[in-house]
Structures are given as C-alpha cells and as structure tokens.
Design a protein around this motif. Structure first.
Motif, PDB file in Angstrom:
ATOM      1  N   GLY A 215       3.374  13.444  -6.436  1.00 61.17           N
ATOM      2  CA  GLY A 215       2.778  12.521  -5.469  1.00 61.17           C
ATOM      3  C   GLY A 215       1.687  11.675  -6.074  1.00 61.17           C
ATOM      4  N   THR A 216       0.899  12.259  -6.972  1.00 59.28           N
ATOM      5  CA  THR A 216      -0.175  11.512  -7.617  1.00 59.28           C
ATOM      6  C   THR A 216       0.304  10.811  -8.883  1.00 59.28           C
ATOM      7  N   ASN A 217       0.874  11.577  -9.811  1.00 56.93           N
ATOM      8  CA  ASN A 217       1.169  11.034 -11.138  1.00 56.93           C
ATOM      9  C   ASN A 217       2.306  10.025 -11.159  1.00 56.93           C
ATOM     10  N   VAL A 218       3.257  10.157 -10.237  1.00 57.57           N
ATOM     11  CA  VAL A 218       4.418   9.263 -10.241  1.00 57.57           C
ATOM     12  C   VAL A 218       4.434   8.363  -9.006  1.00 57.57           C
ATOM     13  N   PHE A 219       4.547   8.949  -7.824  1.00 49.94           N
ATOM     14  CA  PHE A 219       4.667   8.125  -6.622  1.00 49.94           C
ATOM     15  C   PHE A 219       3.379   7.371  -6.323  1.00 49.94           C
ATOM     16  N   GLY A 220       2.234   7.939  -6.680  1.00 50.45           N
ATOM     17  CA  GLY A 220       0.986   7.210  -6.519  1.00 50.45           C
ATOM     18  C   GLY A 220       0.951   5.975  -7.405  1.00 50.45           C
ATOM     19  N   LEU A 221       1.399   6.130  -8.644  1.00 48.35           N
ATOM     20  CA  LEU A 221       1.491   4.991  -9.563  1.00 48.35           C
ATOM     21  C   LEU A 221       2.452   3.938  -9.012  1.00 48.35           C
ATOM     22  N   PHE A 222       3.568   4.389  -8.444  1.00 48.59           N
ATOM     23  CA  PHE A 222       4.520   3.456  -7.826  1.00 48.59           C
ATOM     24  C   PHE A 222       3.853   2.689  -6.679  1.00 48.59           C
ATOM     25  N   ASN A 223       3.108   3.405  -5.841  1.00 50.86           N
ATOM     26  CA  ASN A 223       2.483   2.768  -4.679  1.00 50.86           C
ATOM     27  C   ASN A 223       1.558   1.627  -5.088  1.00 50.86           C
ATOM     28  N   VAL A 224       0.715   1.894  -6.067  1.00 50.38           N
ATOM     29  CA  VAL A 224      -0.250   0.874  -6.494  1.00 50.38           C
ATOM     30  C   VAL A 224       0.463  -0.291  -7.157  1.00 50.38           C
ATOM     31  N   THR A 225       1.413  -0.010  -8.013  1.00 51.15           N
ATOM     32  CA  THR A 225       2.138  -1.077  -8.704  1.00 51.15           C
ATOM     33  C   THR A 225       2.904  -1.944  -7.712  1.00 51.15           C
ATOM     34  N   ARG A 226       3.519  -1.314  -6.723  1.00 51.11           N
ATOM     35  CA  ARG A 226       4.265  -2.060  -5.703  1.00 51.11           C
ATOM     36  C   ARG A 226       3.352  -3.038  -4.958  1.00 51.11           C
ATOM     37  N   ALA A 227       2.106  -2.644  -4.746  1.00 51.72           N
ATOM     38  CA  ALA A 227       1.162  -3.514  -4.042  1.00 51.72           C
ATOM     39  C   ALA A 227       0.643  -4.644  -4.932  1.00 51.72           C
ATOM     40  N   VAL A 228       0.518  -4.382  -6.228  1.00 49.32           N
ATOM     41  CA  VAL A 228      -0.057  -5.374  -7.144  1.00 49.32           C
ATOM     42  C   VAL A 228       0.971  -6.401  -7.625  1.00 49.32           C
ATOM     43  N   LEU A 229       2.209  -6.003  -7.786  1.00 49.56           N
ATOM     44  CA  LEU A 229       3.202  -6.893  -8.390  1.00 49.56           C
ATOM     45  C   LEU A 229       3.357  -8.245  -7.674  1.00 49.56           C
ATOM     46  N   PRO A 230       3.380  -8.305  -6.338  1.00 48.61           N
ATOM     47  CA  PRO A 230       3.486  -9.628  -5.711  1.00 48.61           C
ATOM     48  C   PRO A 230       2.349 -10.565  -6.097  1.00 48.61           C
ATOM     49  N   VAL A 231       1.154 -10.010  -6.287  1.00 49.19           N
ATOM     50  CA  VAL A 231       0.010 -10.825  -6.712  1.00 49.19           C
ATOM     51  C   VAL A 231       0.259 -11.386  -8.099  1.00 49.19           C
ATOM     52  N   MET A 232       0.693 -10.551  -9.011  1.00 49.14           N
ATOM     53  CA  MET A 232       0.939 -10.997 -10.379  1.00 49.14           C
ATOM     54  C   MET A 232       2.119 -11.953 -10.464  1.00 49.14           C
ATOM     55  N   ARG A 233       3.145 -11.741  -9.646  1.00 49.88           N
ATOM     56  CA  ARG A 233       4.280 -12.676  -9.648  1.00 49.88           C
ATOM     57  C   ARG A 233       3.849 -14.055  -9.185  1.00 49.88           C
ATOM     58  N   ARG A 234       3.010 -14.118  -8.167  1.00 46.56           N
ATOM     59  CA  ARG A 234       2.511 -15.426  -7.709  1.00 46.56           C
ATOM     60  C   ARG A 234       1.709 -16.110  -8.802  1.00 46.56           C
ATOM     61  N   GLN A 235       0.968 -15.318  -9.547  1.00 46.47           N
ATOM     62  CA  GLN A 235       0.154 -15.873 -10.631  1.00 46.47           C
ATOM     63  C   GLN A 235       1.009 -16.265 -11.841  1.00 46.47           C
TER      64      GLN A 235
END
Length: 281
Positions: free
Chosen positions: A105-125
């Motif tokens: 939940g922390t080491n894998v899915f937590g990393l997925f959660n944060v990356t999923r939220a950040v990627l749209p920002v980086m794609r727009r940039q």
C-alpha cells in the motif's frame, strides 16, 4: 530557471535531505509527510519557498489534493520524488498477509497514487522529472527481505515501462537504487519485522535482526550527499534510467548483473530450444 519539487516522505531521512538540497539550490519545494509540522520545524525561515503538506500516500484522494495545492501555490511541478516507504523485513512465512498488504500500500500503490496525480501536470507542461526510490533490493534479493524486495522490484518494472510511455511528453524517469544509507530505515521507528514465529526460521531471523540492529545508524551512505546528487540529476540533460547510490549499491548491483549474464549463457541452449521450428516448405 528555478524548479518546483514535489517530495513524499519528506519529514526525515532521504526525503528531508532532498528537500534541503533543492532549497539550497534556490528551488521551491512541496514537502509532504504524514506530519507536515516536522517538515516545517526542519526548515525554519523557508516559508516563501517551502510548502509543507499532510499526505498519506496510501490515500488516493490526499495525493490529488496535495498536487492541486502545489500547483495552486507554485503553478507547476518540475520534479517528483517518490520517496515515501518503509521496510517490511522477515522471512516470507513470518510476515502476515495484512502486513504484506500494508507494505504494498505504501511502497507500490502509494507511489502509483502520487504519480497518477502528478502526471497530468507534467504532460500539460510537456516537461518533468520523476525520481522513483527503489533500492539495491530492487535489483537483487536479500534473505529476510522477500516482501520488501518484491515491492522494489515492482517499482523497477513499473518505472522502466512508465519511462517509455511518457518520454514523448518530455518527462524523464529515473529509478534511484540506494544501498544502505544512514537514516531511520533500520530503526524501530521505521522498519517492521514479521509477527509470526516459526521455529525453523528463529536462528537465521534472530541473527539477521541482531545484525541490522547493530548496523542501524552506522550505514555508510550519506543522505545529504544523495540529496545533492538528485539535484544534479534533475539538471542533467540526459539523466539515467537507473542511478545506483553508494559504493555498496555499485558493487552489489554489478555482481548481480554479472551473475545473471553468466547464468543466461550457461543455459542459453536450453532457452533457445523452446522456440517453434518451422519446417521448410
């Protein structure tokens, strides 16, 4: 041009030192932790360039809220450091199913959660750097760390594939593979051991735990130097897909790769024998 960093697990250890190095470089930092007050206490006088946010990476909604707050404050996210995690040690049979779920939940899915939220920002940039914290334990197995290593192997496979998916948007992914660094990783405040007692494993598990307890806070790796290294990599025109941190990681990973190549060659003929051989027309 200054960068905006988004760092998870920033209240201590490697995460805190990455934040420190980024601030020293003149960048802005969104430092997240379950206890953001610890972050604020570590960086007094940095309120203009530091945003400390509460974030439990296992909660997907909190990840999105933290990213939204970061963009509202600084307008962009240039560098994501997925650092939050902990070590679940113990032989596989000693670790309960609920503890394995918690580790993933922390080491894998937590990393997925944060990356999923950040990627749209980086794609727009059309730009961004992602550092995913793996471990030398994501490249080689360790007895008494099967569950922990499995999460880091998952991070490795995910990150290598993600790098191929997002390269067209100007986003670069680097897998960070630290050896043993002088943090709280082996401290009782962080590491967890299996809760099941199985007599066959008692001698080996007791010896390993005693060795780790003795090694805790005596590791060779300097987290401050690793923080500065990530700042260097964030500015590199062609960052590596994988970055081994520490001489123990360099030596351990090199030995593992050499052994894998030797094994591959030793069984080459049997591996090739499984192809379908089409008969000539």
């Amino acid at each position: 041009m200054s960068k905006v960093w988004f760092i998870t697990g920033a209240s201590r250890g490697i995460g805190r030192e990455v934040a420190r190095a980024a601030l020293a470089a003149g960048d802005m930092v969104v430092a997240t932790a379950r206890n953001p007050q610890q972050v604020e206490a570590a960086f007094p006088g940095e309120a203009d360039r530091l945003l400390a946010l509460s974030l439990d990476v296992t909660e997907e909604g909190q990840s999105q809220a933290a990213v939204d707050a970061a963009v509202a404050r600084f307008g962009r996210i240039d560098v994501l450091v997925n650092n939050a995690g902990f070590g679940q040690l113990g032989a596989f049979e000693e670790v309960g199913a609920e503890d394995i779920v918690r580790q993933y939940g922390t080491n894998v899915f937590g990393l997925f959660n944060v990356t999923r939220a950040v990627l749209p920002v980086m794609r727009r940039q059309r730009a961004g750097r992602i550092f995913n914290l793996s471990s030398m334990g994501g490249t080689k197995g360790f007895a008494g760390a099967s569950v922990y290593c499995s999460t880091k192997y998952a991070v490795e496979g995910y990150s290598e594939s993600l790098a191929l998916e997002v390269a067209e948007f100007g986003i670069r992914v680097t897998i960070v593979e630290p050896g043993f660094f002088r943090t709280d990783f082996l401290d009782g405040s962080s590491v967890r051991y299996g809760s099941k007692v199985i007599e066959d494993y008692v001698p080996s598990s007791t010896a390993r735990r005693a060795a780790y307890d003795q090694y805790s806070h005596r590791q060779a790796g300097d987290p401050a130097k690793l923080g500065r290294a990530l700042v260097t990599l964030a500015g590199a025109a062609e960052p590596p897909l994988r970055y081994a941190a520490g001489t123990d990681a360099l030596e351990g990973i090199a030995a593992t790769l050499t052994a894998r190549l030797e094994e591959l060659e030793r069984w080459r003929s049997l591996s090739a024998s499984t192809d379908i051989v089409e008969s000539a027309a």
